[in-house]
Design an enzyme around this catalytic site. Structure first.
Site, short mmCIF file in Angstrom:
data_model
loop_
_atom_site.label_atom_id
_atom_site.label_comp_id
_atom_site.label_asym_id
_atom_site.label_seq_id
_atom_site.Cartn_x
_atom_site.Cartn_y
_atom_site.Cartn_z
CB ILE A 39 -0.97 0.03 1.21
CG1 ILE A 39 -0.22 -0.24 2.51
CG2 ILE A 39 -2.11 -0.94 1.03
CD1 ILE A 39 -1.08 -0.10 3.76
N GLY A 40 2.15 1.09 0.03
CA GLY A 40 3.00 2.27 0.00
C GLY A 40 4.46 1.87 -0.09
CB VAL A 41 7.15 2.23 -2.13
CG1 VAL A 41 8.65 1.94 -2.16
CG2 VAL A 41 6.37 1.07 -2.70
N GLY A 42 8.31 3.63 0.69
CA GLY A 42 9.02 4.81 1.19
C GLY A 42 10.51 4.57 1.19
N GLY A 43 11.23 5.51 1.72
CA GLY A 43 12.68 5.38 1.73
C GLY A 43 13.11 4.16 2.54
N GLY A 91 11.38 1.29 3.00
CA GLY A 91 11.01 0.02 2.38
C GLY A 91 9.54 0.04 2.00
CE LYS A 92 8.46 -3.12 -3.11
NZ LYS A 92 8.73 -4.34 -3.87
CB VAL A 93 3.77 0.36 3.77
CG1 VAL A 93 2.80 0.20 4.93
CG2 VAL A 93 4.86 1.36 4.13
CG ASP A 153 9.48 13.64 4.64
OD1 ASP A 153 9.33 14.65 3.91
OD2 ASP A 153 9.53 12.48 4.20
#
Ligand SMILES: *[C@@H]1O[C@H](CO)[C@@H](O)[C@H](O)[C@H]1NC(C)=O
Ligand SMILES: *[C@@H]1O[C@H](CO)[C@@H](O)[C@H](O)[C@H]1NC(C)=O
Ligand SMILES: *[C@@H]1O[C@H](CO)[C@@H](O)[C@H](O)[C@H]1NC(C)=O
Ligand SMILES: *[C@@H]1O[C@H](CO)[C@@H](O)[C@H](O)[C@H]1NC(C)=O
Ligand SMILES: *[C@@H]1O[C@H](CO)[C@@H](O)[C@H](O)[C@H]1NC(C)=O
Ligand SMILES: *[C@@H]1O[C@H](CO)[C@@H](O)[C@H](O)[C@H]1NC(C)=O
Ligand SMILES: *[C@@H]1O[C@H](CO)[C@@H](O)[C@H](O)[C@H]1NC(C)=O
Ligand SMILES: *[C@@H]1O[C@H](CO)[C@@H](O)[C@H](O)[C@H]1NC(C)=O
Ligand SMILES: *[C@@H]1O[C@H](CO)[C@@H](O)[C@H](O)[C@H]1NC(C)=O
Ligand SMILES: *[C@@H]1O[C@H](CO)[C@@H](O)[C@H](O)[C@H]1NC(C)=O
Length: 833
Positions: A501-505, A507-509, A619
């Site tokens: 449901i999401g990708v960030g710095g 890793g993945k969610v 952020d």
């Protein structure tokens, strides 16, 4: 204030230049190009060097000798020279103080009357000697020298002094050209010993090498500041270990933290020398790529390395280490993290190194990272080596006292000192927690209640997640609830890509469902990322101390098998950003939007004031504000948070983080991180909420690209109503909009000190909401009814906010909801009169 506005203007201008492709966009304020000893002007590329005969006012000399050569083997600038037998000087009026390039062209040809190869002279400015004695060995080839000098006088006097009575001085051409102020910052990292060098802004620098790694020669005509970049092949120690790579896509200056084309042009960032990854990735096949340069033993050098990940196909693939003179400069550099998690984003780092006496070879190497499961790889796009006048050690400050530095990851602090600091810190924390657990039956209200050291609470929760989860309270008392990897595998359908449901710095969610049907968000760290590990610890540390209804709650974590997994409460409705634009989600009303803003402001206010030491989010953006099924806002993603210097020491990365378009310009300029940086970013979020458009949209016309800049123009003209999201435009009451606009403007103040605290912002937003309600309710209802209504409202707020108050009162916080509501009711009353 005016100076600040100018500075701000320059900053905004640079942003635009980064966003829009403009070649040679920089126009130097001082721009003297002199063809010395020439009778006519000389045009080179697009620039005209003026004959110094027509500029005799610049020249002070008692001799008037010129010479020329018919040799056509050299550029026309070198074919003529002015010759001095006595001390002589050129003077240049300086319109803009600050850094300038002084470029000197020499060619020691022989003419009928002069043999220039016998020349022996020095060149100096009022403050520094640029050239001590002209090198005798440069007889048959042109010699080009470039210096970068901070000129603080209104006139630059460039003197040519023959060293002995019989010797000559000469010069073929001169450039004195302004340089953007941000080109050289005041600080750089030192590698031996590790630390920060301060005082670069007054340091005269001589460019000794400027290299376009893996790319072609870049001539002045192709560079934004008329620099020359040489190819790197002749400096490589072993070409077999590397290969040149190039990239045909666009270099993403817009995503970088302030890297502009003036720092280095596209052609530098879009080519690189890459370490050859061998197919057999056995330990024995690991090697460094090394460039070697001849330098002066005992001197100090400023080394700037340019990086841009043009080789990876996905983020978090490229990790490598950087060495200067065999000293580690950066271990396991993570370019994805360093360049805002966007590929092909330029990034540079500055280092100061002092050469040992007797060592006249400077090695610059890149080598494989020491992380597991990472292919040996590495790149270098550009390299500048500048000689310093001073010893290079005089101003070194230890890492403890240093501040975060733009463009510099102090990744290298992975040395023994940092390791020791981390160890001490962990031991200390554990001891402290253990002591606390021995001391108290009474649960510490500041601690993270459901998963705190208090066994009974945790156990009752353990039974809630009874099926298959393990609570290992004994060992991990400090960190909350521990999940086994198997449970999370099951919950996320074995980390099904379709459940991302999401990708960030970090890793993945993944979306996840525990056996008892609890829905969770599972954030799985990229195991390769060293920085990720630190962020993992930061996040657990922080979240286990924080608990607030407007912060996304951590349910637990998993660190089995070197995994770094965080389990959060699931936020049904996703990000605020998605609800504003770029999706088909239903429109949010103005009131809903305000309530979301108020909720997020509460969360941030708690971060800033809820603990003894303020926590800065770093952020804040609409993608980090999540909504639950009732559209209640919660602030997420503390991976970037840090509390200040103490914590910073245990966390080696101090790169500028945050998202482009939200970054506080003051943080950006001065590298000073305060709560007010969050306030600025939150101001940008408020504009996003009002206008429902991205904060940076390069597809729009130039003046609209940056939301904050564009919207503030309207706000200052009192025309904010013209840029409201059309879906809600007619529904906002003028008073509510006016107050909202004023609040945003204050948040976006250029200087942190002029911005309100988060508590004030919260207060103002509550007021904006009241104005919206008040106006709608009060226009046709008489004042007596109004006053009767208010206490009910206050009561409602009290009950819904009781949890918050309970937490907030720990923090010596005088802005309790009750008193605030009272103030509102008074304000509403006076407003109504
Ligand atoms: C060189 O150019 C300058 C400015 O354009 C002009 O004033 C000057 O007369 C020119 N000199 C010669 C020798 O043509
Ligand atoms: C070159 O020098 C000679 C004298 O040495 C002079 O007559 C001539 O005009 C010079 N030419 C130029 C282009 O300066
Ligand atoms: C540069 O160094 C020399 C000695 O090496 C010193 O005399 C001179 O003042 C220095 N210049 C500046 C600008 O620091
Ligand atoms: C230049 O002059 C200085 C001082 O007189 C002297 O030490 C140096 O050796 C000379 N250099 C050359 C190349 O003659
Ligand atoms: C240069 O000559 C003058 C007189 O002609 C003399 O006074 C001076 O000392 C000389 N300088 C050197 C460096 O020889
Ligand atoms: C130039 O030096 C002055 C101090 O003498 C400093 O305030 C200024 O920031 C410097 N400028 C640059 C561009 O480094
Ligand atoms: C330099 O610019 C010229 C034209 O301005 C262009 O033809 C050439 O390809 C450029 N070279 C590089 C390396 O970009
Ligand atoms: C580099 O590779 C070539 C051929 O691939 C080989 O002949 C040469 O010996 C290698 N050089 C070194 C230093 O390994
Ligand atoms: C790369 O060079 C550094 C510094 O000289 C050295 O410590 C490291 O072991 C080298 N790495 C490899 C793989 O040769
Ligand atoms: C530079 O690197 C090469 C190759 O690793 C090594 O042989 C040499 O000793 C190094 N030189 C210095 C001055 O560090």
């Amino acid at each position: 204030m005016f100076a600040r506005m100018v500075e701000m203007g320059i900053y905004v201008l640079m942003m635009f230049m980064a966003v829009l492709y403009v070649c040679n966009a920089f126009t130097p304020i001082d721009n003297y190009l002199i063809d010395c000893g020439s009778l006519s002007n000389t045009t080179v590329g697009q620039r005209t060097f003026m004959a110094d005969t027509s500029l005799s006012w610049t020249l002070t000399t008692s001799t008037n000798s010129m010479a020329n050569t018919s040799s056509n083997s050299v550029s026309s600038l070198y074919q003529k020279a002015r010759i001095f037998t006595n001390p002589s000087s050129y003077s240049f009026p300086i319109k803009q103080q600050g850094r300038h390039f002084i470029r000197l062209y020499f060619f020691a040809f022989s003419s009928q009357s002069f043999k220039l190869s016998t020349a022996n002279f020095s060149v100096s400015t009022q403050d520094s000697v640029l050239l001590h004695s002209f090198p005798a060995n440069s007889a048959s080839t042109p010699l080009f020298k470039e210096y970068s000098v901070n000129i603080t006088h209104s006139t630059l006097i460039l003197s040519f002094v023959p060293t002995a009575n019989k010797s000559l001085a000469f010069i073929n051409a001169i450039e004195v050209v302004s340089v953007p102020d941000n080109l050289i910052s005041d600080t750089a990292q030192t590698v031996n010993p590790l630390g920060n060098y301060q005082g670069l802004s007054v340091e005269p620098l001589e460019t000794v090498f400027r290299i376009n790694n893996g790319g072609p020669l870049v001539t002045p005509a192709n560079d934004t500041l008329w620099r020359t970049w040489q190819p790197d092949q002749s400096f490589l120690l072993d070409k077999n270990f590397s290969k040149p790579v190039s990239y045909s896509g666009n270099i993403n200056y817009a995503a970088s933290s302030g890297v502009t084309r003036e720092i280095a042009p596209d052609v530098v960032y879009s080519t690189a020398t890459e370490l050859v990854s061998t197919i057999s990735t056995t330990q024995n096949a690991r090697f460094n790529v090394t460039w070697q340069f001849d330098v002066d033993a005992g001197s100090s050098y400023l080394i700037r390395m340019h990086f841009c990940d043009i080789v990876s196909t996905t983020l978090n693939e490229l990790y490598f280490s950087v060495y200067i003179s065999s000293y580690s400069a950066v271990s396991n550099l993570d370019l994805s993290a360093a360049s805002a998690n966007v590929l092909a984003t330029p990034y540079y780092m500055d280092f100061v190194v002092k050469m040992d006496d007797g060592l006249s070879k400077l090695n610059i190497s890149i080598g494989p990272s020491s992380l597991d499961n990472v292919l040996p790889d590495g790149i270098l796009n550009g390299l500048e080596i500048m000689k310093m006048n001073s010893s290079g050690t005089a101003h070194v400050v230890s890492p403890q006292g240093s501040k975060a530095n733009v463009g510099v990851i102090v990744g290298a602090v992975l040395g023994a000192v940092a390791a020791l600091a981390i160890a001490v810190c962990i031991v200390f924390t554990l001891l402290k927690r253990r002591r606390r657990s021995r001391m108290g039956r009474k649960p510490n209200t500041k601690a993270w209640l459901p998963f705190s050291i208090n066994g009974t609470i945790s156990q009752s929760l353990g039974s809630r997640f009874s099926n298959g989860t393990t609570a290992t309270l004994g060992q991990n008392v400090s960190l909350g609830y521990q999940f086994s990897f198997a449970v999370l595998q099951e919950a996320t359908n074995n980390f099904d890509e379709a459940w991302v449901i999401g990708v960030g710095g970090f890793g993945k969610v993944y979306k996840g469902v525990l056996r008892d049907e609890t829905r969770v968000a599972v954030k799985r760290g990229n195991p390769k990322s060293q920085q990720g590990l630190n962020e993992f610890r930061t996040e657990i540390e922080l979240l286990s101390r924080l608990r607030h209804r407007h912060l996304v709650s951590l349910i637990g974590y998993c660190d089995e098998r070197n995994e770094m997994i965080l389990v959060y409460e699931y936020m049904e409705k996703g990000t605020l950003k998605n609800h504003l634009y770029g999706s088909d989600l239903p429109n949010l009303s103005w009131k809903q939007r305000l309530e979301i803003c108020i909720g997020s402001a509460r969360g941030l206010h708690y971060l800033h004031t809820g603990q003894a030491k303020a926590i800065i989010h770093r952020d804040v953006k609409s993608a980090n504000i999540l909504l639950d099924e009732n559209l209640m806002a919660k602030v997420a993603d503390f991976g970037l948070s840090k509390t200040g210097p103490e914590l910073d020491q245990t966390h080696v990365s101090t790169a500028v983080k945050g998202s482009f378009g939200y970054l506080d310009p003051e943080y950006f300029r001065r590298q000073q991180l305060t709560e007010k940086s969050d306030v600025y970013s939150f101001g940008v979020v408020l504009l996003e909420v009002l206008c429902a458009r991205p904060v940076i949209d390069p597809t729009l016309p130039r003046e609209m690209v940056n939301l904050a800049e564009w919207a503030m123009k309207f706000q200052r003209r009192g025309e904010l109503d013209q840029i409201i999201d059309p879906r809600i435009a007619g529904t906002i009451r003028p008073g509510s909009l006016r107050k909202f606009g004023e609040t945003v403007e204050k948040c976006l103040a250029d200087c942190g000190v002029d911005r309100p605290g988060m508590g004030d912002v919260l207060w103002n937003l509550e007021y904006v909401l009241q104005l919206q309600d008040a106006e709608s309710g009060f226009t046709d209802v008489d004042s007596i009814t109004r006053i009767d209504e208010l206490p009910t409202q206050v009561q409602n707020i009290n009950t819904t906010e009781s949890v918050t108050v309970g937490v907030l009162d720990q923090s010596a916080n005088d802005l309790s909801d009750v008193s605030m509501s009272r103030v509102f009711s008074q304000l509403v009353k006076s407003e109504g009169r």
